[in-house]
Design an enzyme around this catalytic site. Structure first.
Site, PDB file in Angstrom:
ATOM      1  CG  HIS A  17      -4.200  55.823  75.028  1.00 23.24           C
ATOM      2  ND1 HIS A  17      -4.866  54.306  74.827  1.00 23.24           N
ATOM      3  CD2 HIS A  17      -3.045  55.704  74.417  1.00 23.24           C
ATOM      4  CE1 HIS A  17      -3.946  54.302  73.690  1.00 23.24           C
ATOM      5  NE2 HIS A  17      -3.257  54.366  73.643  1.00 23.24           N
ATOM      6  CE  LYS A  41       1.547  49.071  67.287  1.00 23.37           C
ATOM      7  NZ  LYS A  41       1.430  50.129  68.457  1.00 23.37           N
ATOM      8  NE  ARG A  90       3.325  52.533  77.384  1.00 24.31           N
ATOM      9  CZ  ARG A  90       3.111  51.957  76.929  1.00 24.31           C
ATOM     10  NH1 ARG A  90       1.983  51.032  76.718  1.00 24.31           N
ATOM     11  NH2 ARG A  90       3.562  51.337  75.419  1.00 24.31           N
ATOM     12  CB  SER A 128      -3.384  49.110  72.370  1.00 23.49           C
ATOM     13  OG  SER A 128      -4.150  50.396  73.442  1.00 23.49           O
TER      14      SER A 128
HETATM   15  O1  PNS Z   1      -0.360  54.100  68.918  1.00 24.23           O
HETATM   16  P1  PNS Z   1       1.103  54.077  68.346  1.00 24.23           P
HETATM   17  O2  PNS Z   1       1.140  52.728  67.618  1.00 24.23           O
HETATM   18  O3  PNS Z   1       2.297  53.876  68.955  1.00 24.23           O
HETATM   19  O4  PNS Z   1       0.682  55.174  66.996  1.00 24.23           O
HETATM   20  C1  PNS Z   1       2.061  55.588  65.934  1.00 24.23           C
HETATM   21  C2  PNS Z   1       1.482  56.853  65.434  1.00 24.23           C
HETATM   22  C3  PNS Z   1       0.018  56.445  64.383  1.00 24.23           C
HETATM   23  C4  PNS Z   1       1.650  57.564  66.005  1.00 24.23           C
HETATM   24  C5  PNS Z   1       2.578  56.612  64.483  1.00 24.23           C
HETATM   25  O5  PNS Z   1       3.350  55.175  63.655  1.00 24.23           O
HETATM   26  C6  PNS Z   1       2.747  57.517  63.476  1.00 24.23           C
HETATM   27  O6  PNS Z   1       2.705  58.789  63.125  1.00 24.23           O
HETATM   28  N1  PNS Z   1       2.030  57.466  61.732  1.00 24.23           N
HETATM   29  C7  PNS Z   1       1.557  57.996  60.628  1.00 24.23           C
HETATM   30  C8  PNS Z   1       2.634  57.712  59.514  1.00 24.23           C
HETATM   31  C9  PNS Z   1       4.594  59.054  60.294  1.00 24.23           C
HETATM   32  O7  PNS Z   1       3.892  60.025  60.440  1.00 24.23           O
HETATM   33  N2  PNS Z   1       5.248  58.367  60.085  1.00 24.23           N
HETATM   34  C10 PNS Z   1       6.901  58.864  60.543  1.00 24.23           C
HETATM   35  C11 PNS Z   1       7.134  59.541  61.658  1.00 24.23           C
HETATM   36  S1  PNS Z   1       7.957  57.581  62.331  1.00 24.23           S
END
Ligand code: PNS
Length: 159
Positions: A17, A41, A90, A128
């Site tokens: 990150h 998660k 990745r 992670s």
């Molecule tokens: O590190 P991650 O778990 O891959 O991050 C995912 C994250 C938090 C960026 C994604 O789940 C997110 O944007 N959540 C906020 C809700 C949202 O906007 N959802 C619509 C887009 S899929």
């Protein structure tokens, strides 16, 4: 002023990150590391802990701030005048999920652009979840996460 959001669960923040966040600082005037309060998660660390780790890890980066978000990502970007969402890629396995998120976010707000940065080769395997798994079995996590995270994981899983 070009503002970009680097969103994620950051459970916990890893060297992968940080590599993406630092490289993004060379492209944009301001980077907001957006730590999702609620993730799909079940997080190991509380959002306060995840924020604290991120703040400590980016403290020497120029133009980076860490914020919690508990809404749609595009809403968070709008509220913070960000025009760009930066995500790291990745392997090809990341692509499908990232492509779907980018398309959905574009559908919600076509003025916010998602930009993908390829992970540096040394972090191409890092996640992670993998770090937590290694820590759980007392494996070597030095260099994979910032020092504070390493200490916390050792404390949590250490014998
Ligand atoms: O590190 P991650 O778990 O891959 O991050 C995912 C994250 C938090 C960026 C994604 O789940 C997110 O944007 N959540 C906020 C809700 C949202 O906007 N959802 C619509 C887009 S899929």
């Amino acid at each position: 002023m070009k503002i970009a959001v680097c969103p994620g669960s950051f459970d916990p923040i890893t060297s992968g990150h940080l590599d993406i966040i630092e490289r993004a600082t060379f492209l944009y005037d301001k980077i907001i590391v957006a730590v999702a309060k609620n993730t799909l998660k079940k997080p190991l660390f509380s959002v306060e802990e995840r924020m604290k780790f991120a703040e400590e890890a980016v403290k020497n980066f120029k133009g980076v701030e860490v914020k919690l978000f508990d809404c749609l990502l595009v809403e968070f970007a709008q509220k913070n005048q960000a025009q760009v969402i930066v995500r790291g890629l990745r392997a090809i396995t990341d692509f499908e999920h990232e492509f779907q998120m980018a398309q959905l976010n574009r559908k919600l707000d076509r003025n916010i652009e998602t930009i993908f940065m390829m992970a540096s080769p040394e972090y191409g395997y890092l996640s992670s979840s993998a770090v937590k798994e290694i820590a759980k079995f007392n494996g070597q996590i030095e260099g994979l996460v910032p020092k504070e995270v390493e200490i916390s994981l050792r404390r949590l899983f250490g014998k």
